[in-house]
Design an enzyme around this catalytic site. Structure first.
Site, short mmCIF file in Angstrom:
data_model
loop_
_atom_site.label_atom_id
_atom_site.label_comp_id
_atom_site.label_asym_id
_atom_site.label_seq_id
_atom_site.Cartn_x
_atom_site.Cartn_y
_atom_site.Cartn_z
N SER A 137 0.80 -1.22 0.00
CA SER A 137 0.00 0.00 0.00
C SER A 137 0.84 1.28 0.00
O SER A 137 0.30 2.36 -0.13
CB SER A 137 -0.92 0.00 1.23
OG SER A 137 -0.15 -0.15 2.40
N LYS A 176 3.91 10.87 3.70
CA LYS A 176 3.98 11.91 2.68
C LYS A 176 4.96 12.99 3.12
O LYS A 176 5.27 13.12 4.31
CB LYS A 176 2.60 12.56 2.50
CG LYS A 176 1.51 11.65 1.97
CD LYS A 176 1.61 11.47 0.47
CE LYS A 176 0.40 10.70 -0.06
NZ LYS A 176 0.26 9.36 0.56
#
Lengths: 217, 217
Positions: A137, A176
């Site tokens: 993922s 991120k």
DNA sequence: CGTATCATAGAACAAAAGTTCAAAGCCCAT
DNA sequence: ATGGGCTTTGAACTTTTGTTCTATGATACG
């Protein structure tokens, strides 16, 4: 002819040097003069002392005067144990519907799995812990199944840092690069073909900074 | 109540233990009894001896009897310098129209840039060298700009290993997992969303195995 | 209260470990 | 050969270091 220092060493001096190395490999502490004497087959302690002085002049070792086992071997390439830091692997990271785990001191103390890294790679080791990535993922963060992610807890995350962020509204965590833009947070994937997106800062929880990613193949 | 060993330690014992650690950090060799005495503020050498025996019973350290600086600290976490290997960074890897560089011994010897890794991570260090990834052309291999790729030269690449492959017909190198299938080579990208493809084995040159990928963020 | 167990202090001792030195040997260039 | 530099020898010496022992307090417990 330009001789290097090592070539000028007399035979007993080389013997002494290699004995010292061998001894320290085995015992972790330097040998005493008399141990050198016997180990390197030198006839007297004064001869050992004599040769040690020569080796000292040749910059091959230092000594702490009058201290037992006071030898310091000059090996510039030798890294010291304090240059290694052991980072506990405290859990897995799945970029899914649960927050990234943070270590609690108990599990941390007794965790068996550690990964050793040079301090030059991770800087100050305070608050470092490691997670193993599970699943595919996170390929958008260029993180593969099985990768080790080194995190720093309580780190102040600066603009552009890669961080683990938990998104309250979606109930999932993600890795991120974060940029603060007013009260919004810009989250930018590592994969440059993907577009950044924005969340309200109050809906996001920064859980730690990613210091380093290790992939063993 | 189940107390762990560390909780039972008396205050002077903890002081001694932390002094020993601090001392060894600084000096690389264990302290003497009297150094412990002063460093940990103990009143006499016999008290130090007394406490050391207790710490020995608690399995927190061992001693070599009657040897100076005979302490052995039982710290499974402590890594030794011989467990670090210095890997030279010999060039860049660009996944483009040129072969992946392999080190020649000259540049290798004088290369200034090294990366330190724990041996536990890379195994035997023979033939290891490091390349810095440049550009975004390898994101399909989940390798980012700036990543450090640790390669092993002359390694025998087994089925499923990640390797640097130079494709003669396309005149470019790439990082893929390789599988030998007859006289063809299956090349499988790290990114599972991409399909593997096949080349004739004689058109491909395996340049080295990828041992490890390091990303500093 | 007596006593058993642990903790402390102080000192002395024994062994280990570092240092020093005078005398002797070796080598070699003058 | 011979004098000056290395090297060696052997031993003694000093300091450091580990060990041990006895006496004294402190604390808990029947």
């Amino acid at each position: 002819m330009d001789k290097t220092a090592i070539e000028q060493l007399s035979e007993p001096q080389q013997k002494i040097l290699s004995f010292i190395n061998q001894y320290m490999e085995q015992n972790d502490i330097p040998p005493t003069i008399r141990e050198i004497q016997h180990g390197a087959g030198i006839s007297s302690t004064s001869m050992v002392s004599y040769h040690l002085k020569a080796l000292e002049r040749a910059q091959l070792l230092n000594r702490r005067e009058r201290r037992s086992r006071g030898l310091i071997v000059n090996e510039p390439r030798r890294a010291h144990s304090r240059d290694i830091v052991a980072i506990p692997i405290v859990g897995v990271i799945t970029c899914g519907a649960e927050p990234v785990p943070t270590p609690d001191p108990d599990t941390l103390a007794e965790s068996e799995n550690v990964i050793h890294l040079a301090r030059s790679l991770v800087g100050n080791a305070d608050g470092l812990y490691a997670l193993e990535a599970k699943g595919d993922s996170m390929i958008d963060a260029l993180i593969n199944d099985g990768d080790i992610v080194i995190m720093q807890r309580n780190a102040d995350v600066k603009n552009g840092d890669l961080a683990a962020v938990f998104l309250l509204d979606r109930n999932e965590s993600t890795l991120k690069r974060v940029y603060k833009e007013g009260r919004r947070l810009k989250l930018k994937p590592e994969n440059p073909t993907l577009k950044p997106f924005y969340v309200e800062a109050r809906h996001a929880q920064i859980q730690g900074r990613v210091v380093c990613v290790i992939r063993r193949t």
